[in-house]
Design a protein around this motif. Structure first.
Motif, PDB file in Angstrom:
ATOM      1  N   ASN A   1       0.812  -1.247   0.084  1.00 45.62           N
ATOM      2  CA  ASN A   1      -0.058  -0.019   0.047  1.00 45.62           C
ATOM      3  C   ASN A   1       0.800   1.421  -0.020  1.00 45.62           C
ATOM      4  OD1 ASN A   1      -2.583  -0.854   0.077  1.00 45.62           O
ATOM      5  ND2 ASN A   1      -2.363  -1.619   1.946  1.00 45.62           N
TER       6      ASN A   1
ATOM      7  N   HIS B   1       3.321   4.043  -1.820  1.00 43.83           N
ATOM      8  CA  HIS B   1       3.518   4.597  -3.143  1.00 43.83           C
ATOM      9  C   HIS B   1       4.728   3.927  -3.624  1.00 43.83           C
ATOM     10  CE1 HIS B   1       4.630   7.460  -6.249  1.00 43.83           C
ATOM     11  NE2 HIS B   1       3.316   7.970  -6.233  1.00 43.83           N
TER      12      HIS B   1
ATOM     13  N   GLU C   1      -6.409  11.052  -9.437  1.00 44.78           N
ATOM     14  CA  GLU C   1      -7.417  10.697  -8.565  1.00 44.78           C
ATOM     15  C   GLU C   1      -7.965   9.325  -8.805  1.00 44.78           C
ATOM     16  OE1 GLU C   1      -9.933  14.143  -8.494  1.00 44.78           O
ATOM     17  OE2 GLU C   1      -9.246  14.815  -6.435  1.00 44.78           O
TER      18      GLU C   1
ATOM     19  N   GLU D   1      -4.596  16.090   2.751  1.00 38.96           N
ATOM     20  CA  GLU D   1      -4.951  15.064   1.908  1.00 38.96           C
ATOM     21  C   GLU D   1      -3.975  13.811   1.725  1.00 38.96           C
ATOM     22  OE1 GLU D   1      -7.858  15.065  -0.252  1.00 38.96           O
ATOM     23  OE2 GLU D   1      -8.899  16.826   0.412  1.00 38.96           O
ATOM     24  N   ALA D   2      -2.667  14.311   1.416  1.00 40.43           N
ATOM     25  CA  ALA D   2      -1.723  12.977   1.386  1.00 40.43           C
ATOM     26  C   ALA D   2      -1.603  12.281   2.336  1.00 40.43           C
ATOM     27  CB  ALA D   2      -0.276  13.594   1.066  1.00 40.43           C
TER      28      ALA D   2
ATOM     29  N   GLN E   1      -4.007  11.539   4.531  1.00 41.42           N
ATOM     30  CA  GLN E   1      -5.296  10.920   4.716  1.00 41.42           C
ATOM     31  C   GLN E   1      -5.246   9.566   3.782  1.00 41.42           C
ATOM     32  OE1 GLN E   1      -8.319  13.896   4.559  1.00 41.42           O
ATOM     33  NE2 GLN E   1      -7.700  14.777   6.490  1.00 41.42           N
ATOM     34  N   SER E   2      -4.703   9.690   2.559  1.00 40.73           N
ATOM     35  CA  SER E   2      -4.628   8.602   1.518  1.00 40.73           C
ATOM     36  C   SER E   2      -4.058   7.492   2.321  1.00 40.73           C
ATOM     37  CB  SER E   2      -4.091   9.096   0.397  1.00 40.73           C
ATOM     38  OG  SER E   2      -2.591   9.237   0.457  1.00 40.73           O
ATOM     39  N   LYS E   3      -4.889   6.282   2.116  1.00 36.28           N
ATOM     40  CA  LYS E   3      -4.052   4.916   2.667  1.00 36.28           C
ATOM     41  C   LYS E   3      -3.254   4.361   1.824  1.00 36.28           C
ATOM     42  CE  LYS E   3      -8.711   3.970   4.819  1.00 36.28           C
ATOM     43  NZ  LYS E   3      -9.818   2.982   4.721  1.00 36.28           N
ATOM     44  N   ASN E   4      -3.133   4.602   0.507  1.00 43.10           N
ATOM     45  CA  ASN E   4      -1.956   4.021  -0.425  1.00 43.10           C
ATOM     46  C   ASN E   4      -0.968   4.783  -0.674  1.00 43.10           C
ATOM     47  OD1 ASN E   4      -3.487   5.541  -2.003  1.00 43.10           O
ATOM     48  ND2 ASN E   4      -4.102   3.991  -3.699  1.00 43.10           N
TER      49      ASN E   4
ATOM     50  N   TYR F   1      -0.885   7.477  -2.565  1.00 41.75           N
ATOM     51  CA  TYR F   1      -1.017   7.762  -3.999  1.00 41.75           C
ATOM     52  C   TYR F   1      -0.836   9.098  -4.302  1.00 41.75           C
ATOM     53  CZ  TYR F   1      -5.640   9.815  -4.283  1.00 41.75           C
ATOM     54  OH  TYR F   1      -6.659  10.698  -3.955  1.00 41.75           O
ATOM     55  N   LEU F   2      -0.958   9.966  -3.177  1.00 38.48           N
ATOM     56  CA  LEU F   2      -0.430  11.489  -3.541  1.00 38.48           C
ATOM     57  C   LEU F   2       0.677  12.063  -2.874  1.00 38.48           C
ATOM     58  CD1 LEU F   2      -3.840  13.016  -2.524  1.00 38.48           C
ATOM     59  CD2 LEU F   2      -3.069  12.912  -4.600  1.00 38.48           C
TER      60      LEU F   2
ATOM     61  N   LYS G   1       4.803   7.938   6.711  1.00 37.77           N
ATOM     62  CA  LYS G   1       4.238   9.361   6.320  1.00 37.77           C
ATOM     63  C   LYS G   1       5.451  10.475   6.741  1.00 37.77           C
ATOM     64  CE  LYS G   1       0.028   8.191   4.760  1.00 37.77           C
ATOM     65  NZ  LYS G   1      -0.378   8.269   3.566  1.00 37.77           N
TER      66      LYS G   1
END
Length: 602
Positions: A55, A57, A349, A457-458, A460-463, A465-466, A518
C-alpha cells in the motif's frame, strides 16, 4: 497441419522479431527507434516469496528496495524465469512478475521475446503469444473462442493446430494493473476447448487456471498494487523486477551517452543527490535524467543543475516545450500544458495510468487534435496505436503524470485563483475554468492554504498515492521554479513567507503523526522546499555517536530515521543500542523504517 508448417513457424518468429527488435524512446509511432540489443541493460530481478500487494507509493517502495539489492534475495535472469532453480523440482507453468511503473517489466518481456525470436533463449518453446492487457481491454465486449482471439492478434495461427500438444506455447499477459476486464476467478464457467466461444475475460480466466491448454506456459506482469488479482494458487513462481542495481545504473549511462567523460560527470552528479540516485533504479528515470543532464552539463547553460526530483522533472518538461517550439511556431504552451495537467490530475485521482478517447474529451482535449498534442511533447505524452488502430494514451511514467498534475494544481491557484481541493470550486473547475478566469477576482487564493490542504489530503490517503504529487506541488513553489516556469505563469508571487508557513505546518505534522512512513515523506517534502533544519539539528549527535544520550523530541527522532535512510552508508548492521536506551516503544516506532530496511538488526 499443412506441410509447410516449418515456413509458417519461421514467418511467425520473423514477425515477432521485427515487432520487438527496436525500443522507442518517447512516442511509439514516431519516436527515436533504437535497437534493443544495443542499449539493453540487464535488470535486477529476484524470486519473490509471494504476490502480496503493497500500500506504499511506488517511489517509496523503490526507496525501500534500494537498500536490499545485496540481501539474501535470490536473483534470477529474465530468460530463466520458467526454469527451476537448484533444489526446486516442481514444474513452473505460471509466472507472475511484479514491479513498479517504469521499472522495466515491459522491456523485459520485449527482450525475452526478441532473444527467443533470434534463436538465443528458450528454444524449447515453439510459439510465444504476447497479449498486452491494454489491447485486450479493447475486446472486452467481444464473444469469441481462444482460436478466434489468436487469429485476430496473430493471423498466421490460422495455419496451426493450437489445440493439440504439438506445440509448446507461451502466453504473455503484460500489464495486469491496466486490465479493465472483469476477471472473475470464482466463476463456474469452465472452458476446455479452444474452439468454444465466450467473453474475453472468461477465456483468460480458463487459460490462467489451466482448463484451456493446460500444457501452455503463462507469464503475467503487474504493478504491485494489482498483483493479487490472480489467486496465489494459480501462480507457480513470483518474480520481482527491482530495476537497475547501482552498477547497472552506471552501465546504462555509459551505454546511453557516447561521450564517456560526460557520462561520468552525469553519474557523479546523480550520486551527489541520494534521492536522485535512488530514483535511478527506475530505467525511465535514468532516461529522463540523461535527457536533462546531457544537455545541461555539456553546454554552458545558466541555471542550477537539478538536485531535487521537482527540479529534474521541471527541467525535463521545459526541455520538451523547447523542442516543440523549434517545430511549431504557434504559442500554445499555457493552454496545452494546462489541459494535459488537468488530464493527469483527474486520472491520478482515479488511479489510471492509461487513458482512452473519452478520458481526453472529459478534460477538454479535442480527440482529433490528440495526436498533435502527443506530437508536440513526444516524451511527456505518448500516443500508442494498438489493435484496430484505436488510440491509447499514457504519460511515459507515473511520476511524469504526477508532476504535470501538481503543475496543474499550482497553475490553477496562481493563474486562475482556484483551489482544486475545495469541493465547490473543484466542481466548477471542470466546466467553467474560463468563467473563473474572467472574474479576475482581486482576492487571492492562498498558496500556503492550498499546500496545507494538500498535506492533509496526502496524509489521509491510505495507499500513499499523493505522496510524490505532494513533493512536486511543494517543490514548484520554490523561487527557482518560478523562473523556469515563467512562460506558463500569469504572474509570480513572493514565495518566502508563504513557504515558511508551509514548512512550519509540515514540522507540526511530523511531531503529531503516528505513521513513521508518512513522516519520512514529509522530510522529502521539506527537502523540496529547501529546509534541512531538522536533519541538521540531529546530525551532530549522529556524527558523535551520542544519540542514545540525547533527549530528542518526537520530530527529532523522525529526523534521525530520515538521516539514516538517506545517508551514503549502507545499513548492513543496525545496532538499536546505539540509538535507544531501554525499551522505548515510541522511539522504536520512529526508527521502524530503518529497522525494516537494514540487512540485519542487533
Amino acid at each position: 497441419m499443412r506441410s509447410d508448417s516449418h515456413e509458417v513457424l519461421n514467418m511467425f518468429r520473423s514477425n515477432l522479431m521485427m515487432k520487438f527488435e527496436c525500443l522507442y524512446e518517447g512516442q511509439a509511432n514516431q519516436g527515436n527507434p533504437k535497437l534493443l540489443n544495443e542499449i539493453y541493460t540487464e535488470l535486477y530481478i529476484t524470486e519473490s516469496e509471494s504476490g502480496e500487494i503493497s500500500n506504499e507509493h511506488e517511489v517509496r517502495q523503490i526507496e525501500t528496495q534500494s537498500r536490499r539489492a545485496a540481501t539474501e534475495d535470490t536473483p534470477i535472469k529474465c530468460s530463466d524465469i520458467f526454469r527451476a532453480l537448484p533444489g526446486q523440482d516442481k514444474p513452473i507453468r505460471t509466472v507472475l512478475t511484479k514491479g513498479v511503473a517504469g521499472i522495466g517489466k515491459t522491456v523485459s518481456v520485449q527482450k525475452f521475446i526478441l532473444d527467443w525470436a533470434e534463436g538465443k533463449e528458450n528454444q524449447d518453446v515453439q510459439l510465444i503469444f504476447p497479449l498486452p492487457f491494454r489491447e485486450l481491454n479493447l475486446m472486452k465486449h467481444e464473444t469469441l473462442s481462444l482460436s478466434d482471439l489468436l487469429h485476430v492478434f496473430f493471423p498466421e495461427t490460422k495455419e496451426m493446430e493450437i489445440s493439440s500438444d504439438k506445440y509448446k506455447v507461451l502466453f504473455i499477459f503484460d500489464g495486469l494493473d491496466e486490465c479493465r476486464l472483469s476477471l472473475d476467478f470464482q466463476s463456474d464457467v469452465r472452458l476446455c476447448d479452444v474452439s468454444e466461444s465466450a467473453s474475453v475475460d472468461v477465456l483468460l480466466k480458463n487459460l490462467i487456471v489451466g482448463n484451456l491448454l493446460p500444457s501452455a506456459l503463462i507469464w503475467i506482469t503487474s504493478r504491485p498494487a494489482a498483483a493479487d488479482l490472480v489467486p496465489s494458487e494459480c501462480v507457480h513462481r513470483v518474480t520481482e523486477v527491482r530495476g537497475f542495481s547501482d552498477p547497472q545504473k552506471k552501465e546504462y549511462f555509459r551505454k546511453r551517452i557516447s561521450d564517456q567523460s560526460l557520462a561520468n560527470r552525469i553519474i557523479s552528479h546523480l550520486k551527489s543527490s541520494k534521492s536522485l540516485f535512488i530514483m535511478c533504479h527506475i530505467p525511465v528515470f535514468c532516461w529522463i535524467s540523461a535527457a536533462v543532464l546531457e544537455k545541461m552539463l555539456s553546454q554552458a547553460e545558466s541555471g542550477e543543475i537539478p538536485k531535487t526530483l521537482t527540479q529534474m522533472y521541471t527541467h525535463f518538461l521545459m526541455a520538451q516545450i523547447n523542442i516543440k517550439n523549434t517545430k511549431y511556431k504557434k504559442d500554445t504552451d499555457k493552454e496545452m500544458i494546462f489541459k494535459l495537467g488537468k488530464l493527469a490530475y483527474v486520472q491520478l485521482e482515479r488511479g489510471n495510468l492509461i487513458f482512452y478517447e473519452e478520458d481526453l474529451r472529459e478534460c477538454g482535449i479535442d480527440v482529433t487534435e490528440a495526436s498533435v498534442y502527443s506530437g508536440l511533447c513526444t516524451q511527456i505524452f505518448r500516443e500508442e496505436f494498438v489493435l484496430f488502430q484505436v488510440k491509447v494514451f499514457c504519460f511515459v511514467h507515473l511520476t511524469v503524470q504526477e508532476h504535470l498534475a501538481a503543475l496543474y494544481v499550482h497553475i490553477s491557484c496562481t493563474n486562475h485563483n482556484i483551489n482544486v481541493f475545495e469541493p465547490i470550486k473543484k466542481q466548477s473547475l471542470w466546466s467553467k475554468v474560463k468563467d473563473w478566469f474572467l472574474l479576475n477576482s482581486s482576492e487571492h487564493v492562498s498558496l500556503s492554504e492550498l499546500h496545507q490542504r494538500a498535506v492533509d489530503e496526502a496524509l489521509q490517503s491510505k495507499n500513499g498515492y499523493l505522496d510524490i504529487f505532494l513533493r512536486f506541488l511543494l517543490g514548484l513553489s520554490v523561487e527557482s521554479h518560478q523562473i523556469l516556469l515563467q512562460r506558463l505563469m500569469k504572474e509570480t508571487r513572493s514565495s518566502s513567507d508563504r513557504n515558511q508557513k508551509t514548512v512550519e505546518y509540515i514540522k507540526r505534522k511530523i511531531r503529531t503523526i503516528d505513521s513513521p512512513e508518512k513522516s519520512i515523506n514529509l522530510f522529502h517534502c521539506l527537502n523540496e522546499l529547501g529546509d534541512h533544519s531538522l536533519v541538521e539539528e540531529i546530525q551532530q549527535y549522529l556524527n558523535s555517536g551520542t544519540v542514545n544520550k540525547a533527549k530528542l523530541s518526537s520530530s527529532q527522532w523522525s529526523a534521525v530515521a530520515f538521516a539514516l535512510l538517506t545517508s551514503e552508508k549502507q545499513l548492513d548492521m543496525f545496532d538499536i543500542n546505539e540509538f535507544v536506551v531501554g525499551n522505548n516503544v515510541k522511539v522504536l516506532q520512529k526508527l521502524l523504517p530503518v529497522i525494516k530496511e537494514s540487512r540485519s538488526v542487533r
